[in-house]
Design an enzyme around this catalytic site. Sequence first.
Site, PDB file in Angstrom:
ATOM      1  N   ARG A 247       0.503  -1.018   0.779  1.00 44.51           N
ATOM      2  CA  ARG A 247       0.046  -0.047  -0.059  1.00 44.51           C
ATOM      3  C   ARG A 247       0.635   1.541  -0.275  1.00 44.51           C
ATOM      4  NH1 ARG A 247      -3.628  -3.060  -1.822  1.00 44.51           N
ATOM      5  NH2 ARG A 247      -5.228  -2.954  -0.709  1.00 44.51           N
ATOM      6  N   HIS A 295      -1.102   0.530  -9.783  1.00 45.35           N
ATOM      7  CA  HIS A 295      -2.369  -0.251  -8.589  1.00 45.35           C
ATOM      8  C   HIS A 295      -2.598  -1.426  -9.671  1.00 45.35           C
ATOM      9  CE1 HIS A 295      -4.473  -0.630  -4.524  1.00 45.35           C
ATOM     10  NE2 HIS A 295      -3.857  -1.519  -5.296  1.00 45.35           N
TER      11      HIS A 295
END
Length: 332
Positions: A247, A295
Site C-alpha cells: 500500500r 495499482h
Amino acid sequence: MTAGAPTAHRQPICTTNRFDAMTQTITLALFSRSYDLSFLKPLLERADPLLDVVVWPDPRCGQAQVAVGWDAPEGLYERMPKLRLIHSVAAGVDNLIAGQDLRGAAVCRVVDPLLAEGMLQYVLWAVLHFHRRLDAALANQPRRRWHRPEQIPARDCRVGLMGLGEMAARIVAVLPALGYTVNGWSRTPRQLHGVTTWSGPQGLPPFLAATDVLVCLLPLTGHTRGILCAQTFAALPRGAALVHCGRGEHLVEADLAQALASGQLRGAVIDVFQHEPLLEDHPFWNMPGVIVTPHMATMAGFDAVVEQVACNVARLRGDQPLLNRIDPQRGY
Ligand code: NDP
Ligand code: OXD
C-alpha cells in the site's frame, strides 16, 4: 511454469446448504469513494435472488446488513445499524476499516488463486527487470549506448518477500523453482520449503541484509505504515532494488527519493501510492530508476468477488463461519 508449480485454478468454494440459506432477504450496500461499483448489483442479484442490492449514497443503505466495497466513506457503518458483514472487493481491507467504527460487524476479504497468480506474474517481471539488468539496458537506450551489463545466475539474486501470506503463496512456490534465492519475513514464524524465513521486528535487519530485491507484500496496519523508510533502505545491501505492491502508506516517498539519489537503491518498481491515481505532477513519474504502474499488480476477477460475497452472505444467513475473515484488532 514448472512441473512442481502448476498454474492456478479455482475450486468451488461454497458448500453451504443453499436450501436453508436462501430463505431470508438481505439488503446489501455497495460502496466506494473512488470507483463506481454499481455494475456489481445485477451480478450479485443474479448470484443470490434474495439479495436487495443498493448503491451508496442511496438512503436505503441505512437498512444494509451487508456492506461490500473499497475505500469506505468516513463514518459509513455508523449509518447502518443492522450491519453484520463488511466485505472487501479486494484482498486488502485497510481502506475499509481504518478509522472506522465497525460496530462489531465481521470483516471479510477476497482470497483467490488467480489473484495470487497475477501477483506472481507481476513480481516475476519486476525481479527479472532488476536481476537481468534490464533497468540498465532501458536507461542506456535513449542515450544510444551499447553496453552489455554483467549477468549473474538467479541463485545470486536474493529476493526478499515482506509478507508471506496469500499474495506470496505462488511466488514462494515458483521463484525457488526458477533458481532464485528466496527469503521471507512475516509477523509470526513461517516455515516454507525452499525459503529462508525471519519474523518479527528482530528478524527484519538480518532479512534485509540478505535481500537484493525487496518485494513488499504487506497489509497496511499500524505496525507496517511507513516501513519502507530510510532505516529499512540503509539495512539493504548497497544497490538493492524495491518492488512495492503493498500500500502507498508503507512507503516514505522522500526516503525513497533520497535512497535512489544516493545510490543506496538502484531502482524501484512501484504499484501503489498514497494518493491514487498518482497526480500528474508527482516526481515519481520522471524519477530515474523508478517504474510506476497503476495499482495493477493483480486484481480480483468480478466472478470471484461475486461468488465469494454470495457465499459469505449465504453463510451469514445459515449462521456458518464466514470465509476469509480478518481480525480487525490485528488489521489484516
Ligand atoms: P495476508 O493477510 O494473506 O498476508 C499478510 C502477510 O503479511 C502475512 O505473512 C503476515 O504475517 C505479514 N505481516 C502482517 N503484519 C506484519 C508485520 N507487522 N510484520 C511482518 N509481517 C507482517 O495478505 P495478502 O498476502 O492476501 O495481501 C497482502 C497485501 O497485499 C494486501 O493487504 C494489500 O495491501 C496488498 N495487495 C496489493 C495488490 C496490488 O495489486 N498491488 C493486490 C492484492 C493485495 P503472518 O504470516 O505472521 O500473519
Ligand atoms: C487488493 C488490491 O487489495 O487490489 O486486492 O490492492
